[in-house]
Design a protein around this motif. Structure first.
Motif, PDB file in Angstrom:
ATOM      1  N   ALA A  31      23.937 -79.827  -0.474  1.00 13.05           N
ATOM      2  CA  ALA A  31      22.726 -79.346  -0.808  1.00 13.05           C
ATOM      3  C   ALA A  31      21.556 -80.256  -0.608  1.00 13.05           C
ATOM      4  O   ALA A  31      21.631 -81.366  -0.280  1.00 13.05           O
ATOM      5  N   HIS A  32      20.434 -79.556  -0.270  1.00  9.84           N
ATOM      6  CA  HIS A  32      18.993 -79.901  -0.214  1.00  9.84           C
ATOM      7  C   HIS A  32      18.575 -80.759  -1.386  1.00  9.84           C
ATOM      8  O   HIS A  32      18.833 -80.038  -2.371  1.00  9.84           O
ATOM      9  N   CYS A  33      17.775 -81.843  -1.456  1.00 16.10           N
ATOM     10  CA  CYS A  33      17.117 -82.293  -2.696  1.00 16.10           C
ATOM     11  C   CYS A  33      16.521 -81.338  -3.554  1.00 16.10           C
ATOM     12  O   CYS A  33      16.391 -81.371  -4.635  1.00 16.10           O
ATOM     13  N   GLY A  78      30.208 -84.639 -16.115  1.00 14.81           N
ATOM     14  CA  GLY A  78      28.700 -84.324 -16.000  1.00 14.81           C
ATOM     15  C   GLY A  78      28.411 -84.474 -14.373  1.00 14.81           C
ATOM     16  O   GLY A  78      27.269 -84.845 -14.077  1.00 14.81           O
ATOM     17  N   GLN A  79      29.618 -84.416 -13.484  1.00 12.40           N
ATOM     18  CA  GLN A  79      29.096 -84.629 -11.812  1.00 12.40           C
ATOM     19  C   GLN A  79      28.911 -83.341 -11.185  1.00 12.40           C
ATOM     20  O   GLN A  79      28.788 -83.591 -10.067  1.00 12.40           O
ATOM     21  N   GLY A  80      28.547 -82.039 -11.802  1.00 11.52           N
ATOM     22  CA  GLY A  80      28.178 -80.689 -11.202  1.00 11.52           C
ATOM     23  C   GLY A  80      26.761 -81.168 -10.642  1.00 11.52           C
ATOM     24  O   GLY A  80      25.669 -81.384 -11.534  1.00 11.52           O
ATOM     25  N   LEU A  81      26.500 -80.998  -9.215  1.00 17.18           N
ATOM     26  CA  LEU A  81      25.307 -81.364  -8.491  1.00 17.18           C
ATOM     27  C   LEU A  81      24.147 -80.381  -8.907  1.00 17.18           C
ATOM     28  O   LEU A  81      23.105 -80.473  -9.234  1.00 17.18           O
ATOM     29  N   LEU A  82      24.486 -79.000  -9.073  1.00 19.13           N
ATOM     30  CA  LEU A  82      23.795 -77.996  -9.227  1.00 19.13           C
ATOM     31  C   LEU A  82      23.715 -77.631 -10.844  1.00 19.13           C
ATOM     32  O   LEU A  82      24.924 -77.627 -11.495  1.00 19.13           O
ATOM     33  N   PHE A  83      23.029 -77.323 -11.708  1.00 20.42           N
ATOM     34  CA  PHE A  83      22.846 -76.846 -13.002  1.00 20.42           C
ATOM     35  C   PHE A  83      23.930 -75.837 -13.099  1.00 20.42           C
ATOM     36  O   PHE A  83      24.720 -75.717 -14.197  1.00 20.42           O
ATOM     37  N   SER A  84      23.638 -74.949 -12.226  1.00 13.56           N
ATOM     38  CA  SER A  84      24.680 -73.522 -12.230  1.00 13.56           C
ATOM     39  C   SER A  84      26.011 -73.900 -12.231  1.00 13.56           C
ATOM     40  O   SER A  84      26.920 -73.478 -12.883  1.00 13.56           O
ATOM     41  N   ASP A  85      26.376 -75.086 -11.439  1.00 13.65           N
ATOM     42  CA  ASP A  85      27.916 -75.495 -11.532  1.00 13.65           C
ATOM     43  C   ASP A  85      28.244 -76.223 -12.840  1.00 13.65           C
ATOM     44  O   ASP A  85      29.351 -75.928 -13.348  1.00 13.65           O
ATOM     45  N   HIS A 135      32.121 -74.845  -3.984  1.00 12.68           N
ATOM     46  CA  HIS A 135      31.143 -76.179  -3.869  1.00 12.68           C
ATOM     47  C   HIS A 135      31.909 -77.602  -3.664  1.00 12.68           C
ATOM     48  O   HIS A 135      31.612 -78.667  -3.942  1.00 12.68           O
ATOM     49  N   THR A 136      33.371 -77.416  -3.793  1.00 12.97           N
ATOM     50  CA  THR A 136      34.243 -78.474  -3.443  1.00 12.97           C
ATOM     51  C   THR A 136      33.906 -79.198  -2.093  1.00 12.97           C
ATOM     52  O   THR A 136      34.167 -80.336  -1.887  1.00 12.97           O
ATOM     53  N   ILE A 137      33.375 -78.427  -1.319  1.00  8.94           N
ATOM     54  CA  ILE A 137      33.005 -78.662   0.077  1.00  8.94           C
ATOM     55  C   ILE A 137      31.495 -78.494   0.222  1.00  8.94           C
ATOM     56  O   ILE A 137      31.168 -77.309  -0.464  1.00  8.94           O
ATOM     57  N   ALA A 185      14.281 -81.326   3.727  1.00 12.63           N
ATOM     58  CA  ALA A 185      14.961 -80.659   5.074  1.00 12.63           C
ATOM     59  C   ALA A 185      15.880 -81.620   5.772  1.00 12.63           C
ATOM     60  O   ALA A 185      16.900 -81.100   6.189  1.00 12.63           O
ATOM     61  N   ALA A 186      15.740 -82.851   5.537  1.00  9.91           N
ATOM     62  CA  ALA A 186      16.599 -83.789   6.230  1.00  9.91           C
ATOM     63  C   ALA A 186      17.947 -84.378   5.386  1.00  9.91           C
ATOM     64  O   ALA A 186      18.900 -84.764   5.770  1.00  9.91           O
ATOM     65  N   THR A 187      17.307 -84.688   4.167  1.00  7.11           N
ATOM     66  CA  THR A 187      18.112 -85.005   3.226  1.00  7.11           C
ATOM     67  C   THR A 187      19.108 -84.197   2.472  1.00  7.11           C
ATOM     68  O   THR A 187      18.823 -83.331   2.072  1.00  7.11           O
ATOM     69  N   ILE A 188      20.469 -84.546   2.773  1.00  9.51           N
ATOM     70  CA  ILE A 188      21.501 -83.629   1.938  1.00  9.51           C
ATOM     71  C   ILE A 188      22.505 -84.560   1.336  1.00  9.51           C
ATOM     72  O   ILE A 188      22.646 -85.642   1.498  1.00  9.51           O
ATOM     73  N   VAL A 189      22.979 -83.872   0.256  1.00 12.26           N
ATOM     74  CA  VAL A 189      23.886 -84.598  -0.643  1.00 12.26           C
ATOM     75  C   VAL A 189      25.039 -83.696  -0.868  1.00 12.26           C
ATOM     76  O   VAL A 189      25.082 -82.633  -1.058  1.00 12.26           O
ATOM     77  N   PRO A 190      26.316 -84.263  -0.990  1.00  9.09           N
ATOM     78  CA  PRO A 190      27.255 -83.459  -1.172  1.00  9.09           C
ATOM     79  C   PRO A 190      27.449 -82.792  -2.523  1.00  9.09           C
ATOM     80  O   PRO A 190      27.183 -83.646  -3.371  1.00  9.09           O
ATOM     81  N   PHE A 191      27.958 -81.464  -2.822  1.00 11.76           N
ATOM     82  CA  PHE A 191      28.310 -81.140  -3.965  1.00 11.76           C
ATOM     83  C   PHE A 191      29.258 -81.774  -4.774  1.00 11.76           C
ATOM     84  O   PHE A 191      29.166 -81.842  -5.816  1.00 11.76           O
ATOM     85  N   ASP A 192      30.240 -82.381  -4.191  1.00  9.85           N
ATOM     86  CA  ASP A 192      31.437 -83.068  -4.589  1.00  9.85           C
ATOM     87  C   ASP A 192      31.519 -84.520  -3.991  1.00  9.85           C
ATOM     88  O   ASP A 192      31.940 -84.690  -2.918  1.00  9.85           O
TER      89      ASP A 192
END
Length: 147
Positions: free
Chosen positions: A15-17, A83-90, A10-12, A58-65
């Motif tokens: 993810a969608h909203c 606290g900058q993990g995009l996903l809770f699982s991260d 996930h360093t690259i 579907a159109a909006t993406i945000v970088p994991f990092d």
């Protein structure tokens, strides 16, 4: 340590909203933001991902990092510590006492991350190739569902 290393992918990537929206607006059904999410990151994410906008999902993406989204580096692990993990699982990798030391160790050494990540990928490849199944072409759908 293998699975903690594989999340380092996930360093690259992006993810969608809809993959993390609940962390912004309704964490665990509380109608509140996830308290483990960095406030500055949360504010930026809320600007990109409003509470409910399925048309834009579907159109909006945000970088994991957000620090270095196109570089394979340890910034993902560094970000987890603030606290900058995009996903809770991260983010839970740093919050959980059993994996926090691993996150710190990987954040401190890019060479260690590279070495360990490549070994984990080799191990994963051997597991996948020795079982019935296939590798998904799109991570969010089984191959027969992917378009």
């Amino acid at each position: 340590m293998s699975w903690q290393l594989l999340t380092g992918a996930h360093t690259i990537g992006f993810a969608h909203c809809d993959q993390f929206r609940d962390r912004l607006y309704n964490f665990n059904g509380t109608s509140q933001m996830d308290p483990s999410l960095n406030a500055t990151l949360a504010e930026a994410l809320q600007k990109k991902c409003p509470p409910a906008n399925e048309d834009e999902d579907a159109a909006t993406i945000v970088p994991f990092d957000a620090t270095s989204p196109l570089q394979f580096d340890v910034a993902y692990y560094v970000g987890l510590q603030t606290g900058q993990g995009l996903l809770f699982s991260d983010q839970v990798l740093f919050a959980d006492a059993s994996t926090q030391a691993t996150v710190k160790q990987l954040a401190s050494s890019q060479q260690l991350f590279f070495d360990q990540f490549s070994q984990s990928m080799i191990k994963l490849t051997s597991v996948v190739s020795n079982q019935t199944g296939n590798i998904r072409k799109h991570c969010s759908a089984f191959n027969d569902e992917a378009s």
